[in-house]
Design an enzyme around this catalytic site. Structure first.
Site, PDB file in Angstrom:
ATOM      1  N   ARG A  56      -5.215  13.219  -0.730  1.00 23.44           N
ATOM      2  CA  ARG A  56      -5.050  11.718   0.059  1.00 23.44           C
ATOM      3  C   ARG A  56      -5.214  11.875   1.617  1.00 23.44           C
ATOM      4  O   ARG A  56      -5.744  10.958   2.112  1.00 23.44           O
ATOM      5  CB  ARG A  56      -3.804  11.319  -0.730  1.00 23.44           C
ATOM      6  CG  ARG A  56      -3.833   9.674  -0.296  1.00 23.44           C
ATOM      7  CD  ARG A  56      -2.742   8.963  -0.911  1.00 23.44           C
ATOM      8  NE  ARG A  56      -1.313   9.265  -0.520  1.00 23.44           N
ATOM      9  CZ  ARG A  56      -0.251   8.902  -1.119  1.00 23.44           C
ATOM     10  NH1 ARG A  56      -0.224   7.852  -1.888  1.00 23.44           N
ATOM     11  NH2 ARG A  56       0.790   9.154  -0.476  1.00 23.44           N
ATOM     12  N   ARG A 109     -14.310   7.490  21.026  1.00 24.95           N
ATOM     13  CA  ARG A 109     -15.509   8.565  20.996  1.00 24.95           C
ATOM     14  C   ARG A 109     -14.700   9.692  22.386  1.00 24.95           C
ATOM     15  O   ARG A 109     -15.154  10.480  22.449  1.00 24.95           O
ATOM     16  CB  ARG A 109     -16.611   7.948  21.546  1.00 24.95           C
ATOM     17  CG  ARG A 109     -17.478   7.527  20.460  1.00 24.95           C
ATOM     18  CD  ARG A 109     -18.641   6.815  20.780  1.00 24.95           C
ATOM     19  NE  ARG A 109     -18.670   5.640  21.454  1.00 24.95           N
ATOM     20  CZ  ARG A 109     -19.682   4.822  21.993  1.00 24.95           C
ATOM     21  NH1 ARG A 109     -20.870   5.275  21.791  1.00 24.95           N
ATOM     22  NH2 ARG A 109     -19.392   3.886  22.771  1.00 24.95           N
ATOM     23  N   LYS A 155      -3.765   5.759   4.163  1.00 26.36           N
ATOM     24  CA  LYS A 155      -2.418   5.549   4.822  1.00 26.36           C
ATOM     25  C   LYS A 155      -2.276   5.907   6.179  1.00 26.36           C
ATOM     26  O   LYS A 155      -2.350   6.773   6.723  1.00 26.36           O
ATOM     27  CB  LYS A 155      -1.603   6.572   4.014  1.00 26.36           C
ATOM     28  CG  LYS A 155      -1.082   6.366   2.681  1.00 26.36           C
ATOM     29  CD  LYS A 155      -0.115   7.339   2.259  1.00 26.36           C
ATOM     30  CE  LYS A 155       1.226   7.661   2.809  1.00 26.36           C
ATOM     31  NZ  LYS A 155       2.196   6.360   2.563  1.00 26.36           N
ATOM     32  N   GLU A 188       2.934  -4.707  -3.359  1.00 25.02           N
ATOM     33  CA  GLU A 188       3.713  -3.436  -3.308  1.00 25.02           C
ATOM     34  C   GLU A 188       4.881  -3.724  -2.551  1.00 25.02           C
ATOM     35  O   GLU A 188       5.105  -4.845  -1.865  1.00 25.02           O
ATOM     36  CB  GLU A 188       3.037  -2.250  -2.523  1.00 25.02           C
ATOM     37  CG  GLU A 188       2.655  -2.431  -1.335  1.00 25.02           C
ATOM     38  CD  GLU A 188       1.434  -1.401  -0.653  1.00 25.02           C
ATOM     39  OE1 GLU A 188       1.336  -0.313  -1.466  1.00 25.02           O
ATOM     40  OE2 GLU A 188       1.449  -1.282   0.411  1.00 25.02           O
TER      41      GLU A 188
END
Length: 298
Positions: A56, A109, A155, A188
């Protein structure tokens, strides 16, 4: 503050004292929340579902075009190294990868090299008394970021709306807050996924509604299948929570937490039989995958 006597830290390839690493004030992870992380539990000195967490992490990094400074195998070895150095048999790991130092301004960058660190410590999500009694939960006014703005499967280091939701719960005298999406559907908690039991069926919000595809959430769905419990993803409004037979929260830090009331509406039973069955199966899974405590393994 971390407990310096138990905390252990790996920083860019070596074990160090947690107070030693220095992140540049120009690191875009600090300046803009530009980075990704994983929270990982370890039990009996073995990381739980480590490969799922590292996969993940890689997906989160790829989704934001962040070049990982270390390969998955190197991070897995670093996790083992941190656990071995820790005095804790059971604990929590925070694995963080930042974009690295660059020029002021959001253009990444100029960030030539990312930073990576892993901290091993305890995490106090709730007290033992809260776990036993069940949590008081509110539906927060703060909303989850929309999925067309930032995919919930990433995440990232920016948890500000979750922090604000948790602060809202604290002000309301509650233990946790649940966030709605723009359409008024449950997504959630501030640091966990939510499950409800309705008419014998176990339900949890889908990722498309704004729920993180939690590792523990996935484990619970696996365990439900093994126990023969009907379980599926479903869009949920607050009504489904208010009228649920049972409700519990899941997460790496949270593990499994029964809920006793939502917005002042008490559930009929806490913890309910489904919650207890899942919790028992979860404990047995940890014992199988991570081993028994030393004193009972002999």
């Amino acid at each position: 503050m971390p407990e310096q006597n138990i905390a252990r830290c790996w920083f860019n390839g070596r074990l160090v004292n947690p107070a030693e690493p220095q992140i540049s004030v120009y690191d875009h992870g600090l300046l803009y929340g530009d980075g990704v992380f994983e929270g990982i539990r370890f039990y009996h000195r073995r990381a739980f579902r480590l490969q799922a967490h590292l996969e993940r992490l890689q997906h989160s990094a790829r989704a934001i075009a962040l070049a990982m400074p270390y390969a998955t195998d190197a991070l897995a070895a670093a996790v083992d190294e941190v656990i071995a150095a820790s005095p804790l048999d059971d604990g929590y790991l925070r694995l963080v990868v930042t974009r690295g130092a660059g020029s002021l301004g959001i253009d990444p960058r100029s960030c030539a090299q990312g930073n990576a660190f892993i901290v091993a410590d305890r995490i106090g999500f709730t007290s033992a008394a809260q776990r036993q009694a069940g949590l008081s939960v509110i539906v927060a006014a703060i909303r989850r970021l929309p999925t067309d703005g930032l995919d919930p499967r990433v995440k990232s280091l920016n948890y500000l709306n979750h922090v604000l939701a948790r602060m809202e719960a604290t002000r309301a005298g509650a233990d946790e807050a649940l966030l709605l999406n723009a359409q008024g559907r449950i997504t959630e908690g501030s640091g966990d996924n939510v499950f409800v039991v309705r008419r014998g069926e176990l339900l949890t919000p889908p990722g498309i509604d704004g729920a993180l595809e939690g590792i523990t959430r996935g484990v619970v769905l696996e365990l439900a299948a093994s126990l023969g419990l009907p379980a599926r993803e479903a869009s949920l409004a607050p009504y489904e929570l208010y009228t649920a037979d049972e409700c519990f929260l899941t997460g790496t830090a949270a593990e499994l937490l029964p809920v006793r009331e939502i917005d002042g509406r008490a559930l009929d039973i806490c913890p309910g039989p489904v919650t207890q069955a899942i919790e028992s199966a979860f404990s047995a899974l940890i014992a199988r995958e991570c081993g028994e405590p030393a004193e009972t393994a002999a």
